[in-house]
Design a protein around this motif. Structure first.
Motif, PDB file in Angstrom:
ATOM      1  N   GLU A  64       0.818  -1.205   0.000  1.00  0.00           N
ATOM      2  CA  GLU A  64       0.000   0.000   0.000  1.00  0.00           C
ATOM      3  C   GLU A  64       0.859   1.265   0.000  1.00  0.00           C
ATOM      4  O   GLU A  64       0.615   2.186  -0.774  1.00  0.00           O
ATOM      5  CB  GLU A  64      -0.940   0.028   1.203  1.00  0.00           C
ATOM      6  N   ARG A  65       1.847   1.322   0.868  1.00  0.00           N
ATOM      7  CA  ARG A  65       2.700   2.507   0.968  1.00  0.00           C
ATOM      8  C   ARG A  65       3.332   2.840  -0.386  1.00  0.00           C
ATOM      9  O   ARG A  65       3.306   3.989  -0.833  1.00  0.00           O
ATOM     10  CB  ARG A  65       3.786   2.271   2.020  1.00  0.00           C
ATOM     11  N   GLU A  66       3.900   1.849  -1.025  1.00  0.00           N
ATOM     12  CA  GLU A  66       4.569   2.065  -2.311  1.00  0.00           C
ATOM     13  C   GLU A  66       3.583   2.534  -3.376  1.00  0.00           C
ATOM     14  O   GLU A  66       3.912   3.365  -4.219  1.00  0.00           O
ATOM     15  CB  GLU A  66       5.273   0.785  -2.769  1.00  0.00           C
ATOM     16  N   ARG A  67       2.363   2.014  -3.333  1.00  0.00           N
ATOM     17  CA  ARG A  67       1.336   2.423  -4.300  1.00  0.00           C
ATOM     18  C   ARG A  67       0.984   3.898  -4.121  1.00  0.00           C
ATOM     19  O   ARG A  67       0.877   4.640  -5.096  1.00  0.00           O
ATOM     20  CB  ARG A  67       0.073   1.569  -4.147  1.00  0.00           C
ATOM     21  N   TRP A  68       0.783   4.298  -2.868  1.00  0.00           N
ATOM     22  CA  TRP A  68       0.451   5.698  -2.615  1.00  0.00           C
ATOM     23  C   TRP A  68       1.600   6.625  -3.004  1.00  0.00           C
ATOM     24  O   TRP A  68       1.369   7.701  -3.571  1.00  0.00           O
ATOM     25  CB  TRP A  68       0.075   5.910  -1.151  1.00  0.00           C
ATOM     26  N   LEU A  69       2.821   6.235  -2.710  1.00  0.00           N
ATOM     27  CA  LEU A  69       3.961   7.086  -3.061  1.00  0.00           C
ATOM     28  C   LEU A  69       4.125   7.201  -4.577  1.00  0.00           C
ATOM     29  O   LEU A  69       4.420   8.293  -5.090  1.00  0.00           O
ATOM     30  CB  LEU A  69       5.235   6.569  -2.396  1.00  0.00           C
ATOM     31  N   ALA A  70       3.918   6.108  -5.297  1.00  0.00           N
ATOM     32  CA  ALA A  70       3.978   6.157  -6.763  1.00  0.00           C
ATOM     33  C   ALA A  70       2.849   7.035  -7.305  1.00  0.00           C
ATOM     34  O   ALA A  70       3.044   7.810  -8.261  1.00  0.00           O
ATOM     35  CB  ALA A  70       3.898   4.748  -7.347  1.00  0.00           C
ATOM     36  N   PHE A  71       1.680   6.928  -6.690  1.00  0.00           N
ATOM     37  CA  PHE A  71       0.550   7.766  -7.078  1.00  0.00           C
ATOM     38  C   PHE A  71       0.886   9.243  -6.885  1.00  0.00           C
ATOM     39  O   PHE A  71       0.673  10.069  -7.765  1.00  0.00           O
ATOM     40  CB  PHE A  71      -0.678   7.381  -6.246  1.00  0.00           C
ATOM     41  N   ARG A  72       1.432   9.584  -5.712  1.00  0.00           N
ATOM     42  CA  ARG A  72       1.787  10.982  -5.436  1.00  0.00           C
ATOM     43  C   ARG A  72       2.803  11.501  -6.446  1.00  0.00           C
ATOM     44  O   ARG A  72       2.674  12.623  -6.939  1.00  0.00           O
ATOM     45  CB  ARG A  72       2.332  11.123  -4.018  1.00  0.00           C
ATOM     46  N   GLU A  73       3.788  10.687  -6.774  1.00  0.00           N
ATOM     47  CA  GLU A  73       4.791  11.112  -7.740  1.00  0.00           C
ATOM     48  C   GLU A  73       4.163  11.381  -9.108  1.00  0.00           C
ATOM     49  O   GLU A  73       4.450  12.390  -9.754  1.00  0.00           O
ATOM     50  CB  GLU A  73       5.879  10.047  -7.868  1.00  0.00           C
ATOM     51  N   ALA A  74       3.282  10.499  -9.546  1.00  0.00           N
ATOM     52  CA  ALA A  74       2.631  10.664 -10.853  1.00  0.00           C
ATOM     53  C   ALA A  74       1.739  11.899 -10.878  1.00  0.00           C
ATOM     54  O   ALA A  74       1.729  12.646 -11.863  1.00  0.00           O
ATOM     55  CB  ALA A  74       1.824   9.416 -11.199  1.00  0.00           C
ATOM     56  N   VAL A  75       1.007  12.138  -9.809  1.00  0.00           N
ATOM     57  CA  VAL A  75       0.153  13.324  -9.749  1.00  0.00           C
ATOM     58  C   VAL A  75       1.014  14.581  -9.748  1.00  0.00           C
ATOM     59  O   VAL A  75       0.704  15.551 -10.449  1.00  0.00           O
ATOM     60  CB  VAL A  75      -0.782  13.280  -8.521  1.00  0.00           C
ATOM     61  N   GLY A  76       2.099  14.571  -8.993  1.00  0.00           N
ATOM     62  CA  GLY A  76       3.001  15.718  -8.970  1.00  0.00           C
ATOM     63  C   GLY A  76       3.558  16.025 -10.351  1.00  0.00           C
ATOM     64  O   GLY A  76       3.615  17.185 -10.769  1.00  0.00           O
ATOM     65  N   LEU A  77       3.980  14.993 -11.073  1.00  0.00           N
ATOM     66  CA  LEU A  77       4.483  15.184 -12.439  1.00  0.00           C
ATOM     67  C   LEU A  77       3.396  15.726 -13.360  1.00  0.00           C
ATOM     68  O   LEU A  77       3.642  16.634 -14.165  1.00  0.00           O
ATOM     69  CB  LEU A  77       5.032  13.873 -12.991  1.00  0.00           C
ATOM     70  N   PHE A  78       2.208  15.175 -13.244  1.00  0.00           N
ATOM     71  CA  PHE A  78       1.087  15.641 -14.060  1.00  0.00           C
ATOM     72  C   PHE A  78       0.802  17.115 -13.793  1.00  0.00           C
ATOM     73  O   PHE A  78       0.653  17.908 -14.729  1.00  0.00           O
ATOM     74  CB  PHE A  78      -0.157  14.801 -13.786  1.00  0.00           C
ATOM     75  N   LEU A  79       0.751  17.498 -12.532  1.00  0.00           N
ATOM     76  CA  LEU A  79       0.465  18.898 -12.192  1.00  0.00           C
ATOM     77  C   LEU A  79       1.588  19.822 -12.651  1.00  0.00           C
ATOM     78  O   LEU A  79       1.314  20.940 -13.108  1.00  0.00           O
ATOM     79  CB  LEU A  79       0.211  19.038 -10.696  1.00  0.00           C
ATOM     80  N   ALA A  80       2.821  19.382 -12.561  1.00  0.00           N
ATOM     81  CA  ALA A  80       3.934  20.190 -13.036  1.00  0.00           C
ATOM     82  C   ALA A  80       3.832  20.406 -14.552  1.00  0.00           C
ATOM     83  O   ALA A  80       4.084  21.512 -15.046  1.00  0.00           O
ATOM     84  CB  ALA A  80       5.266  19.533 -12.676  1.00  0.00           C
ATOM     85  N   GLN A  81       3.453  19.360 -15.268  1.00  0.00           N
ATOM     86  CA  GLN A  81       3.301  19.469 -16.726  1.00  0.00           C
ATOM     87  C   GLN A  81       2.161  20.396 -17.099  1.00  0.00           C
ATOM     88  O   GLN A  81       2.276  21.184 -18.034  1.00  0.00           O
ATOM     89  CB  GLN A  81       3.079  18.097 -17.350  1.00  0.00           C
ATOM     90  N   THR A  82       1.047  20.305 -16.380  1.00  0.00           N
ATOM     91  CA  THR A  82      -0.097  21.133 -16.732  1.00  0.00           C
ATOM     92  C   THR A  82       0.121  22.587 -16.359  1.00  0.00           C
ATOM     93  O   THR A  82      -0.428  23.468 -17.011  1.00  0.00           O
ATOM     94  CB  THR A  82      -1.399  20.632 -16.072  1.00  0.00           C
ATOM     95  N   SER A  83       0.908  22.860 -15.344  1.00  0.00           N
ATOM     96  CA  SER A  83       1.150  24.262 -14.974  1.00  0.00           C
ATOM     97  C   SER A  83       2.135  24.929 -15.912  1.00  0.00           C
ATOM     98  O   SER A  83       2.172  26.144 -16.031  1.00  0.00           O
ATOM     99  CB  SER A  83       1.636  24.363 -13.523  1.00  0.00           C
ATOM    100  N   SER A  84       2.954  24.113 -16.614  1.00  0.00           N
ATOM    101  CA  SER A  84       3.921  24.696 -17.553  1.00  0.00           C
ATOM    102  C   SER A  84       3.336  24.866 -18.948  1.00  0.00           C
ATOM    103  O   SER A  84       3.972  25.429 -19.819  1.00  0.00           O
ATOM    104  CB  SER A  84       5.182  23.831 -17.612  1.00  0.00           C
ATOM    105  N   GLU A  85       2.114  24.393 -19.156  1.00  0.00           N
ATOM    106  CA  GLU A  85       1.484  24.506 -20.488  1.00  0.00           C
ATOM    107  C   GLU A  85       0.777  25.823 -20.640  1.00  0.00           C
ATOM    108  O   GLU A  85       0.359  26.470 -19.779  1.00  0.00           O
ATOM    109  CB  GLU A  85       0.507  23.355 -20.713  1.00  0.00           C
TER     110      GLU A  85
END
Length: 85
Positions: A64-85
């Motif tokens: 569970e821990r690893e899943r949540w951390l991977a999720f957080r990383e993916a969301v962070g990357l997604f938000l970084a990409q959308t804010s730079s567009e």
């Protein structure tokens, strides 16, 4: 996009947490729910894959821990990409 704003707001709560702690799961679930809303309105395969990691009672799935951390990383990357567009 209102859903994207909600994702950003909820993500701020977990963005700088040092680790996933089960007693803080509710904050992570808020982010998951916001991400699900975003992917329901747009074709975003990477964000969809991230939400799939933590769908349906993630506390009962292995790593569970690893899943949540991977999720957080993916969301962070997604938000970084959308804010730079």
């Amino acid at each position: 996009m209102r859903d994207l704003d909600e994702l950003r707001r909820t993500f701020i709560r977990i963005e700088h947490l040092p680790d996933f702690q089960p007693d803080q799961r509710i904050w992570w679930i808020y982010v998951r729910n916001a991400a699900i809303e975003v992917v329901s309105r747009a074709d975003l395969p990477e964000l969809q894959a991230a939400t799939d990691l933590v769908q349906d009672f993630p506390e009962k799935r292995p790593m569970e821990r690893e899943r949540w951390l991977a999720f957080r990383e993916a969301v962070g990357l997604f938000l970084a990409q959308t804010s730079s567009e």
